[in-house]
Design a protein around this motif. Structure first.
Motif, PDB file in Angstrom:
ATOM      1  N   ARG A  97     -46.491  12.920  77.265  1.00 28.80           N
ATOM      2  CA  ARG A  97     -47.042  13.817  78.285  1.00 28.80           C
ATOM      3  C   ARG A  97     -46.106  13.968  79.493  1.00 28.80           C
ATOM      4  N   GLY A  98     -45.337  12.928  79.798  1.00 29.62           N
ATOM      5  CA  GLY A  98     -44.411  13.031  80.924  1.00 29.62           C
ATOM      6  C   GLY A  98     -43.351  14.099  80.691  1.00 29.62           C
ATOM      7  N   ARG A  99     -42.859  14.226  79.458  1.00 27.70           N
ATOM      8  CA  ARG A  99     -41.866  15.255  79.137  1.00 27.70           C
ATOM      9  C   ARG A  99     -42.495  16.649  79.220  1.00 27.70           C
ATOM     10  N   VAL A 100     -43.770  16.751  78.830  1.00 30.93           N
ATOM     11  CA  VAL A 100     -44.465  18.039  78.951  1.00 30.93           C
ATOM     12  C   VAL A 100     -44.575  18.428  80.420  1.00 30.93           C
ATOM     13  N   ASP A 101     -44.904  17.459  81.277  1.00 32.55           N
ATOM     14  CA  ASP A 101     -45.010  17.762  82.712  1.00 32.55           C
ATOM     15  C   ASP A 101     -43.652  18.149  83.291  1.00 32.55           C
ATOM     16  N   ASP A 102     -42.583  17.523  82.808  1.00 32.65           N
ATOM     17  CA  ASP A 102     -41.238  17.932  83.250  1.00 32.65           C
ATOM     18  C   ASP A 102     -40.973  19.381  82.874  1.00 32.65           C
ATOM     19  N   CYS A 103     -41.365  19.760  81.676  1.00 30.44           N
ATOM     20  CA  CYS A 103     -41.167  21.134  81.209  1.00 30.44           C
ATOM     21  C   CYS A 103     -41.977  22.111  82.052  1.00 30.44           C
ATOM     22  N   ILE A 104     -43.213  21.742  82.379  1.00 28.50           N
ATOM     23  CA  ILE A 104     -44.053  22.615  83.204  1.00 28.50           C
ATOM     24  C   ILE A 104     -43.451  22.761  84.608  1.00 28.50           C
ATOM     25  N   ALA A 105     -42.906  21.672  85.147  1.00 28.42           N
ATOM     26  CA  ALA A 105     -42.252  21.750  86.467  1.00 28.42           C
ATOM     27  C   ALA A 105     -41.084  22.728  86.434  1.00 28.42           C
ATOM     28  N   LEU A 106     -40.334  22.719  85.342  1.00 31.81           N
ATOM     29  CA  LEU A 106     -39.242  23.693  85.188  1.00 31.81           C
ATOM     30  C   LEU A 106     -39.796  25.113  85.101  1.00 31.81           C
ATOM     31  N   ALA A 107     -40.845  25.300  84.316  1.00 31.09           N
ATOM     32  CA  ALA A 107     -41.407  26.635  84.110  1.00 31.09           C
ATOM     33  C   ALA A 107     -41.953  27.229  85.395  1.00 31.09           C
ATOM     34  N   PHE A 129     -25.106  23.571  80.372  1.00 27.34           N
ATOM     35  CA  PHE A 129     -26.220  24.151  79.605  1.00 27.34           C
ATOM     36  C   PHE A 129     -27.380  23.165  79.474  1.00 27.34           C
ATOM     37  N   ASP A 130     -27.365  22.125  80.288  1.00 23.71           N
ATOM     38  CA  ASP A 130     -28.385  21.073  80.198  1.00 23.71           C
ATOM     39  C   ASP A 130     -29.351  21.212  81.372  1.00 23.71           C
ATOM     40  N   ALA A 131     -30.597  21.610  81.099  1.00 25.73           N
ATOM     41  CA  ALA A 131     -31.580  21.812  82.168  1.00 25.73           C
ATOM     42  C   ALA A 131     -31.870  20.515  82.915  1.00 25.73           C
ATOM     43  N   GLU A 132     -31.750  19.366  82.241  1.00 27.31           N
ATOM     44  CA  GLU A 132     -32.010  18.087  82.915  1.00 27.31           C
ATOM     45  C   GLU A 132     -30.960  17.786  83.969  1.00 27.31           C
ATOM     46  N   ARG A 133     -29.749  18.326  83.809  1.00 23.73           N
ATOM     47  CA  ARG A 133     -28.698  18.122  84.807  1.00 23.73           C
ATOM     48  C   ARG A 133     -28.703  19.240  85.855  1.00 23.73           C
ATOM     49  N   LYS A 134     -29.195  20.421  85.503  1.00 23.25           N
ATOM     50  CA  LYS A 134     -29.156  21.555  86.425  1.00 23.25           C
ATOM     51  C   LYS A 134     -30.299  21.535  87.436  1.00 23.25           C
ATOM     52  N   PHE A 135     -31.430  20.920  87.045  1.00 27.64           N
ATOM     53  CA  PHE A 135     -32.623  20.968  87.900  1.00 27.64           C
ATOM     54  C   PHE A 135     -33.207  19.567  88.089  1.00 27.64           C
ATOM     55  N   PRO A 136     -33.777  19.300  89.278  1.00 28.28           N
ATOM     56  CA  PRO A 136     -34.493  18.024  89.459  1.00 28.28           C
ATOM     57  C   PRO A 136     -35.802  18.037  88.683  1.00 28.28           C
ATOM     58  N   LEU A 137     -36.152  16.905  88.097  1.00 29.10           N
ATOM     59  CA  LEU A 137     -37.380  16.808  87.307  1.00 29.10           C
ATOM     60  C   LEU A 137     -38.243  15.668  87.826  1.00 29.10           C
ATOM     61  N   PRO A 138     -39.579  15.775  87.708  1.00 27.90           N
ATOM     62  CA  PRO A 138     -40.456  14.677  88.158  1.00 27.90           C
ATOM     63  C   PRO A 138     -40.171  13.376  87.421  1.00 27.90           C
TER      64      PRO A 138
END
Length: 381
Positions: free
Chosen positions: A76-86, A302-311
């Motif tokens: 669920r934590g990865r899903v929340d990271d994805c929602i934060a990006l979206a 091309f890595d969203a985890e490096r381009k954006f801060p995530l929870p």
């Protein structure tokens, strides 16, 4: 229909079932308990319940439903990271349809879309890349997930993006690997298995050789299986034949698709773009070493985890769900205390109810709950 009907032939199914019944009588362990065979892939689970194969087989053969649905095991934590990006104004989030229903701590991508996030369903990562071409002022993020089956298409898309110099495209990588996961299952102290049906689609990419440790070290037979009803029945017959003859080998029923060495072009693309993570969190199974991949440093643009801060929050599974016990075969889906009540395909609380390939969703959708599942005589613990 050619290439379909021949794999659903009732007469051939009856012959295979007779052969299976004969083999069961030759396996000594059947006198004391069922033979437990794990189907690793969620596609196999779907076929087993859709065609009622578990009802056709002798009572001495029992399926244990494995962790092969990548959507189901997404934490669920990865899903929340994805929602934060979206929910970022500049982002167009893209992913496959079933991933949009996976719920994080409070909501899923569909609910985020209803609240205003720009979330779009795609059929392949190339669709996402095309969106990046059409929307140069926006950042298009592809929510990449799946086993080695979908990993090559993500890798090849990223290579294409680099070749074209597209700088507004990235992936949020949640791809996972099958071999460390099977090893973790085999190392689980509360699990007992007699054999495996190996995943056909993953094996199309990685081949059959990576499974050799299962036969050589753990002394379990495994048969790589296709996805039609006769594929499953023949694969069960092949596993039982090994048990009856005292053999432990890697056999390939799905030879029309799976080569021994896999798909070299796909493997090269994976190797070029991805590297193993030290560990990856699985819903229902916990942390498993080297069971996921991340984008290599040379592709960091091309890595969203490096381009954006995530929870990057760690969120525990709901305590009422018993997905982990189902994945290990300790209980059947219908024996979970929230199955079909607070956890349904329309409102999935547990991981295995999320996707149609999840064991709980298959039980629910095909409406078959055997009496022995509700009142089991024995379980594989």
């Amino acid at each position: 229909m050619k290439f379909v009907d021949e794999f659903r032939d009732p007469q051939k199914a009856r012959i295979l079932l007779q052969e299976i019944e004969g083999l069961v009588k030759r396996i000594p362990v059947c006198r004391d308990r069922p033979i437990w065979i794990m189907e690793v892939c969620g596609g196999h689970t779907h076929t087993i319940f859709r065609y009622g194969l578990n009802k056709m087989l002798p009572k001495e053969v029992e399926f244990i439903h494995g962790p092969g649905c990548p959507v189901c095991v997404l934490p669920r934590g990865r899903v929340d990271d994805c929602i934060a990006l979206a929910e970022r104004d500049e982002v167009i989030m893209t992913t496959f349809g079933d991933a949009m229903r996976v719920t994080g701590l409070k909501k899923n991508l569909l609910q985020a879309k209803a609240e205003g996030a720009d979330v779009r369903m795609v059929y392949s990562p190339l669709d996402a890349l095309n969106l990046a071409r059409l929307n140069p002022e926006r950042e298009v993020v592809f929510f990449g997930l799946g086993f080695e089956t979908t990993m090559p298409s993500t890798a090849l898309t990223l290579l294409q993006a680099r070749e074209e110099g597209i700088n507004n495209f990235s992936i949020f990588c949640n791809h996972i690997t099958i071999i460390p996961t099977i090893k973790a299952i085999l190392d689980s102290p509360d699990l007992q298995l007699d054999g495996f049906l190996g995943p056909g689609h993953v094996s199309m990419v990685i081949g059959t050789k990576p499974y050799s440790f299962i036969a050589e070290y753990y002394r379990k037979p495994i048969t790589i299986a296709g996805f039609e009803p006769l594929d499953i029945l023949q694969s069960v017959w092949m596993v039982l034949k090994q048990l009856a003859e005292g053999r432990c080998e890697v056999e390939n029923q799905y030879t029309r698709i799976v080569p021994p060495d896999g798909n070299m072009q796909a493997l090269q693309a994976i190797q070029e773009v991805f590297e193993l993570r030290e560990f990856f969190e699985w819903r229902g199974l916990g942390s498993i070493d080297h069971s996921g991949v991340r984008v290599r440093e040379e592709f960091s643009a091309f890595d969203a985890e490096r381009k954006f801060p995530l929870p990057n929050l760690k969120i525990a599974d709901p305590t009422s769900c018993q997905c982990g016990e189902v994945l290990k075969g300790v209980i059947k889906p219908s024996q979970c205390k929230v199955f079909g009540t607070t956890c349904t395909p329309q409102n999935p609380l547990g991981a295995l109810m999320v996707s149609t390939e999840g064991a709980c969703a298959a039980y629910y959708n095909y409406g078959w709950i055997p009496e022995e599942d509700l009142h089991p005589a024995k379980s594989p613990v």
